[in-house]
Design an enzyme around this catalytic site. Sequence first.
Site, PDB file in Angstrom:
ATOM      1  N   ASP A  32       0.842  -1.192   0.000  1.00  0.00           N
ATOM      2  CA  ASP A  32       0.000   0.000   0.000  1.00  0.00           C
ATOM      3  C   ASP A  32       0.876   1.241   0.000  1.00  0.00           C
ATOM      4  O   ASP A  32       0.543   2.268  -0.577  1.00  0.00           O
ATOM      5  CB  ASP A  32      -0.882   0.018   1.247  1.00  0.00           C
ATOM      6  CG  ASP A  32      -1.895  -1.102   1.207  1.00  0.00           C
ATOM      7  OD1 ASP A  32      -1.980  -1.768   0.159  1.00  0.00           O
ATOM      8  OD2 ASP A  32      -2.593  -1.304   2.219  1.00  0.00           O
ATOM      9  N   GLU A  34       3.852   1.596  -1.374  1.00  0.00           N
ATOM     10  CA  GLU A  34       4.350   1.836  -2.725  1.00  0.00           C
ATOM     11  C   GLU A  34       3.235   2.435  -3.595  1.00  0.00           C
ATOM     12  O   GLU A  34       3.445   3.358  -4.369  1.00  0.00           O
ATOM     13  CB  GLU A  34       4.850   0.503  -3.305  1.00  0.00           C
ATOM     14  CG  GLU A  34       5.442   0.591  -4.707  1.00  0.00           C
ATOM     15  CD  GLU A  34       6.658   1.508  -4.800  1.00  0.00           C
ATOM     16  OE1 GLU A  34       7.204   1.898  -3.757  1.00  0.00           O
ATOM     17  OE2 GLU A  34       7.035   1.851  -5.938  1.00  0.00           O
ATOM     18  N   PHE A  35       2.031   1.906  -3.425  1.00  0.00           N
ATOM     19  CA  PHE A  35       0.892   2.418  -4.187  1.00  0.00           C
ATOM     20  C   PHE A  35       0.695   3.907  -3.899  1.00  0.00           C
ATOM     21  O   PHE A  35       0.553   4.723  -4.805  1.00  0.00           O
ATOM     22  CB  PHE A  35      -0.376   1.635  -3.827  1.00  0.00           C
ATOM     23  CG  PHE A  35      -1.573   2.029  -4.648  1.00  0.00           C
ATOM     24  CD1 PHE A  35      -1.895   1.353  -5.813  1.00  0.00           C
ATOM     25  CD2 PHE A  35      -2.376   3.104  -4.265  1.00  0.00           C
ATOM     26  CE1 PHE A  35      -2.993   1.727  -6.588  1.00  0.00           C
ATOM     27  CE2 PHE A  35      -3.465   3.489  -5.027  1.00  0.00           C
ATOM     28  CZ  PHE A  35      -3.775   2.796  -6.192  1.00  0.00           C
ATOM     29  N   LEU A  82     -38.235  -4.214 -11.879  1.00  0.00           N
ATOM     30  CA  LEU A  82     -38.717  -5.593 -11.916  1.00  0.00           C
ATOM     31  C   LEU A  82     -40.043  -5.734 -11.207  1.00  0.00           C
ATOM     32  O   LEU A  82     -40.357  -4.962 -10.300  1.00  0.00           O
ATOM     33  CB  LEU A  82     -37.713  -6.498 -11.208  1.00  0.00           C
ATOM     34  CG  LEU A  82     -36.311  -6.555 -11.794  1.00  0.00           C
ATOM     35  CD1 LEU A  82     -35.450  -7.481 -10.957  1.00  0.00           C
ATOM     36  CD2 LEU A  82     -36.366  -7.032 -13.233  1.00  0.00           C
ATOM     37  N   GLU A 111     -29.638 -14.352  -8.534  1.00  0.00           N
ATOM     38  CA  GLU A 111     -28.720 -13.375  -7.936  1.00  0.00           C
ATOM     39  C   GLU A 111     -29.314 -12.825  -6.657  1.00  0.00           C
ATOM     40  O   GLU A 111     -30.496 -12.999  -6.390  1.00  0.00           O
ATOM     41  CB  GLU A 111     -28.531 -12.187  -8.898  1.00  0.00           C
ATOM     42  CG  GLU A 111     -27.808 -12.529 -10.153  1.00  0.00           C
ATOM     43  CD  GLU A 111     -27.792 -11.374 -11.149  1.00  0.00           C
ATOM     44  OE1 GLU A 111     -28.355 -10.303 -10.836  1.00  0.00           O
ATOM     45  OE2 GLU A 111     -27.223 -11.566 -12.217  1.00  0.00           O
ATOM     46  N   LYS A 113     -30.577  -9.627  -4.436  1.00  0.00           N
ATOM     47  CA  LYS A 113     -31.161  -8.314  -4.741  1.00  0.00           C
ATOM     48  C   LYS A 113     -30.539  -7.306  -3.774  1.00  0.00           C
ATOM     49  O   LYS A 113     -30.873  -7.277  -2.595  1.00  0.00           O
ATOM     50  CB  LYS A 113     -32.686  -8.359  -4.584  1.00  0.00           C
ATOM     51  CG  LYS A 113     -33.358  -7.058  -4.971  1.00  0.00           C
ATOM     52  CD  LYS A 113     -34.859  -7.254  -5.028  1.00  0.00           C
ATOM     53  CE  LYS A 113     -35.658  -6.012  -5.355  1.00  0.00           C
ATOM     54  NZ  LYS A 113     -35.069  -4.728  -5.177  1.00  0.00           N
ATOM     55  N   ASP A 115     -29.586  -4.037  -1.823  1.00  0.00           N
ATOM     56  CA  ASP A 115     -30.470  -3.000  -1.312  1.00  0.00           C
ATOM     57  C   ASP A 115     -29.749  -1.657  -1.280  1.00  0.00           C
ATOM     58  O   ASP A 115     -29.215  -1.245  -0.257  1.00  0.00           O
ATOM     59  CB  ASP A 115     -30.951  -3.404   0.089  1.00  0.00           C
ATOM     60  CG  ASP A 115     -32.150  -2.595   0.518  1.00  0.00           C
ATOM     61  OD1 ASP A 115     -32.717  -1.873  -0.326  1.00  0.00           O
ATOM     62  OD2 ASP A 115     -32.524  -2.681   1.698  1.00  0.00           O
ATOM     63  N   ARG A 134     -31.122   6.224 -11.661  1.00  0.00           N
ATOM     64  CA  ARG A 134     -32.270   5.741 -12.403  1.00  0.00           C
ATOM     65  C   ARG A 134     -33.246   6.858 -12.783  1.00  0.00           C
ATOM     66  O   ARG A 134     -33.787   6.886 -13.879  1.00  0.00           O
ATOM     67  CB  ARG A 134     -32.994   4.695 -11.560  1.00  0.00           C
ATOM     68  CG  ARG A 134     -33.979   3.880 -12.330  1.00  0.00           C
ATOM     69  CD  ARG A 134     -34.586   2.812 -11.454  1.00  0.00           C
ATOM     70  NE  ARG A 134     -35.998   3.079 -11.287  1.00  0.00           N
ATOM     71  CZ  ARG A 134     -36.913   2.726 -12.168  1.00  0.00           C
ATOM     72  NH1 ARG A 134     -36.556   2.065 -13.254  1.00  0.00           N
ATOM     73  NH2 ARG A 134     -38.159   3.021 -11.986  1.00  0.00           N
ATOM     74  N   GLU A 171     -26.025  -1.764  -8.725  1.00  0.00           N
ATOM     75  CA  GLU A 171     -26.537  -1.120  -7.526  1.00  0.00           C
ATOM     76  C   GLU A 171     -25.381  -0.516  -6.742  1.00  0.00           C
ATOM     77  O   GLU A 171     -24.353  -1.155  -6.551  1.00  0.00           O
ATOM     78  CB  GLU A 171     -27.249  -2.205  -6.688  1.00  0.00           C
ATOM     79  CG  GLU A 171     -28.215  -1.679  -5.683  1.00  0.00           C
ATOM     80  CD  GLU A 171     -29.632  -1.478  -6.231  1.00  0.00           C
ATOM     81  OE1 GLU A 171     -29.826  -1.528  -7.473  1.00  0.00           O
ATOM     82  OE2 GLU A 171     -30.531  -1.253  -5.404  1.00  0.00           O
ATOM     83  N   TYR A 224     -26.409  -6.202 -14.678  1.00  0.00           N
ATOM     84  CA  TYR A 224     -26.983  -6.283 -16.015  1.00  0.00           C
ATOM     85  C   TYR A 224     -26.180  -5.432 -16.978  1.00  0.00           C
ATOM     86  O   TYR A 224     -25.555  -4.458 -16.574  1.00  0.00           O
ATOM     87  CB  TYR A 224     -28.435  -5.782 -15.982  1.00  0.00           C
ATOM     88  CG  TYR A 224     -29.231  -6.241 -17.178  1.00  0.00           C
ATOM     89  CD1 TYR A 224     -29.419  -7.599 -17.410  1.00  0.00           C
ATOM     90  CD2 TYR A 224     -29.777  -5.328 -18.068  1.00  0.00           C
ATOM     91  CE1 TYR A 224     -30.134  -8.025 -18.514  1.00  0.00           C
ATOM     92  CE2 TYR A 224     -30.512  -5.752 -19.163  1.00  0.00           C
ATOM     93  CZ  TYR A 224     -30.678  -7.109 -19.381  1.00  0.00           C
ATOM     94  OH  TYR A 224     -31.386  -7.534 -20.459  1.00  0.00           O
ATOM     95  N   LYS A 310     -38.872 -10.707  -2.805  1.00  0.00           N
ATOM     96  CA  LYS A 310     -38.397  -9.936  -1.651  1.00  0.00           C
ATOM     97  C   LYS A 310     -38.606 -10.729  -0.376  1.00  0.00           C
ATOM     98  O   LYS A 310     -39.675 -11.311  -0.158  1.00  0.00           O
ATOM     99  CB  LYS A 310     -39.152  -8.618  -1.560  1.00  0.00           C
ATOM    100  CG  LYS A 310     -38.862  -7.728  -2.757  1.00  0.00           C
ATOM    101  CD  LYS A 310     -38.352  -6.392  -2.317  1.00  0.00           C
ATOM    102  CE  LYS A 310     -39.342  -5.297  -2.537  1.00  0.00           C
ATOM    103  NZ  LYS A 310     -38.889  -4.009  -2.055  1.00  0.00           N
ATOM    104  N   CYS A 404     -38.694  19.451  28.425  1.00  0.00           N
ATOM    105  CA  CYS A 404     -37.632  18.455  28.536  1.00  0.00           C
ATOM    106  C   CYS A 404     -37.910  17.531  29.722  1.00  0.00           C
ATOM    107  O   CYS A 404     -38.096  17.993  30.846  1.00  0.00           O
ATOM    108  CB  CYS A 404     -36.282  19.143  28.730  1.00  0.00           C
ATOM    109  SG  CYS A 404     -34.944  17.970  28.985  1.00  0.00           S
ATOM    110  N   CYS A 407     -35.003  18.166  32.428  1.00  0.00           N
ATOM    111  CA  CYS A 407     -34.749  19.412  33.162  1.00  0.00           C
ATOM    112  C   CYS A 407     -35.938  20.370  33.138  1.00  0.00           C
ATOM    113  O   CYS A 407     -35.878  21.441  33.728  1.00  0.00           O
ATOM    114  CB  CYS A 407     -33.496  20.105  32.614  1.00  0.00           C
ATOM    115  SG  CYS A 407     -33.736  20.820  30.976  1.00  0.00           S
ATOM    116  N   CYS A 422     -33.837  20.322  23.432  1.00  0.00           N
ATOM    117  CA  CYS A 422     -33.859  21.055  24.689  1.00  0.00           C
ATOM    118  C   CYS A 422     -32.763  22.111  24.620  1.00  0.00           C
ATOM    119  O   CYS A 422     -31.595  21.784  24.471  1.00  0.00           O
ATOM    120  CB  CYS A 422     -33.604  20.095  25.850  1.00  0.00           C
ATOM    121  SG  CYS A 422     -33.222  20.970  27.375  1.00  0.00           S
ATOM    122  N   CYS A 428     -28.814  21.022  31.451  1.00  0.00           N
ATOM    123  CA  CYS A 428     -29.645  19.825  31.304  1.00  0.00           C
ATOM    124  C   CYS A 428     -28.757  18.587  31.529  1.00  0.00           C
ATOM    125  O   CYS A 428     -27.776  18.395  30.808  1.00  0.00           O
ATOM    126  CB  CYS A 428     -30.264  19.818  29.908  1.00  0.00           C
ATOM    127  SG  CYS A 428     -31.245  18.367  29.559  1.00  0.00           S
TER     128      CYS A 428
END
Length: 681
Positions: A32, A34-35, A82, A111, A113, A115, A134, A171, A224, A310, A404, A407, A422, A428
């Site tokens: 890392d 060197e990167f 879908l 596959e 789905k 979220d 989208r 996604e 897709y 789902k 509150c 208090c 509050c 408080c």
Amino acid sequence: MESIEQEIKQLTEDLNRHTYYYYMLDAPVISDYEFDRLLRRLQDLERQYPQFVQPDSPTQRVGGSVTKKFATLEHVYPMLSLGNTYSEEELLEFDGRIKQLVSSEIEYACELKYDGLAISLRYENGLLTHAVTRGDGVKGDEVTANVKTIKSVPLRLQGDDYPPLFEVRGEILMPFARFETLNREREDIGEPPFANPRNAASGTLKLQESAEVARRGLDFRLYYVMGDHLPYSTHYDSILKLKSWGFKVPDVIQKASGITEVIDFMHYWDVERKKLDFPIDGIVIKVNDFALQQQLGMTAKNPRWAIAYKFKAEKMSTPLLSIDYQVGRTGIVTPVANLEPVPLAGTIVKRATLHNADVMAALDIREGDHLFVEKGGEIIPKIVGVDLDKRPVDARPIQFVTHCPECGTPLQRNEDEAGTFCPNELHCPPQIKGRLEHFISRRAMNLDSLGEGKVEILFERGLVKNIADFYDLSFNQLLGIEKQFPAEEGKPARVVSFREKTVERILAGISQTREVPFERVLFAIGIRYVGETTAKKLARHFKTIDALANATKEELLEVNDVGDRVADSIIAYFNQPDNLEILLRLRNAGLRFEAGEAENEPVSQVLEGKNIVVSGVFTISRDEMKKKIEQYGGKNVSSISKNTAFVLAGEKMGPEKRKKAESLGIPVISEDDFMKMIQES
Ligand code: IVH
């Protein structure tokens, strides 16, 4: 000597190849360090010779550009959604409908789905040119700069058999770990947390500052591809092809011959999803063969060849017993429903947040109601509605508290904000206690000798009323204090007692906070809306607390990250005499109110996300070394595993550790190299 342009091209190509090894293949070939060195070299050259910046430059991954308003862009191919189902029967019906239209045995691709939110990536001649949300399916927001910060999205493709123009659909999501960190940070500065990873992902993608997007760590899963003359004939093969072009393809994709195998896949993931480190809300089933997909075509809205199943969030109705109003560190009042306990998706649910007054009003909760509680893949139960069948006649509406509960101060609410708070910041109790806890927390003053309820005890006994009081505590005051804590959920009863050793440790810990750099002190004093990053930027910009205290609003706004709300809050803080008195006492106690040398360097997180094992003896103490690691964003871990980024080896490193590191291929880095690594950053 090669030309600058050549060098820029070469660095771009090399760095993109290494990103591919690292993120797509999980098999880095350079360290890392060197990167980062190569990346910095490229950044320097690009700054000097902007005319040579390549369109797929990896420097875009760190972000930096600011988009004022997203442009609207039309999709080359419309983005479909879908059909959904929650039932096994409907899956069988879906299969039945397909069999009516095509007589052969159907092969499906199954596959997960994901979220998050859908994105379309347009590639022209192998280069990522546009990333568009989208939107309404026909056109969406162009969020290219933000999407380019996502490391699993290739900026330039490999191979040569990709079509000149196509769109990859997938996604954008936020892994659970990132989601939790982000919400913790937001709560630190009094921002409302995101309700779930999906909201967090979509909120993040719409940010104007791409550097902040980069920091939040979004991820991408493709599902897709749309284009003409694509060189394969099934969905499954398209995914394999995409892999050869350099995309990170999902680990889970399975061919199923017939609906029974699909249903097995669904049952399997309904259970196993709890082990995933990113959110899914179901599975997606696609007819594998493209020719068949074509034959099946579309309904008005959805393709006939695919369906989303789902997972059901388990839902129950249970009586509302009462509502607690919790007051947080920043004064925000959160309503929490106490429920008649119900078993839901593996745990017993007794409480659930009602978020704020707007949410409560929208649900229209009345006294004596039964509430529907739902728990899906996420751990947090959610109140989704009122069981109206069980509502008592003449049930009275519930009003959000006006004062509150801690208090008694009348609560306030700002226009345009969902939160009720509050305003009695200074007196408080939960706000004071919250500030004390924040002050000692790890990322602030890191006073861990005072953790585990000890602060609460000092506060209850009146020994510490504000953060400056920590510095007046004496040995005799603390010795012998004791408190019994009753058993709580998941925790047995316990006694906390301040014995001699404990007290010594506490006082030594307090004394050590004099070494804490200014930027962390600035975070620790708890100015509203000033989180860790803002504190760093302020410390580096103004250098001293006096300069900050005297800054005008215009001067504050010059700092990157500081907007109206933060600037006003800083000004209000320094206008409050009680705060000035506390600051004076802290200054007299010897806390750092000026930036030291280290803080003049740019903010560096070179070690961010790295697990580091420290072994052996160094020229500084091991504790100091560990602090350094944290200061640069790294995490100290005690044993070597495949998740270790590197072992930092001092003199006399144990041979066992060395062997283990070698066998796992974990780099071993000397103190000298380590110092170079962080100094150069
Ligand atoms: S396929 C024409 N596959 O769920 C094919 N969608 O309405 C279009 N999603 O908008 C989508 N995981 O945002 C597909 N493995 C997956 C998916 C997936 C999540 C989302 C996508 C889509 C919505 C379904």
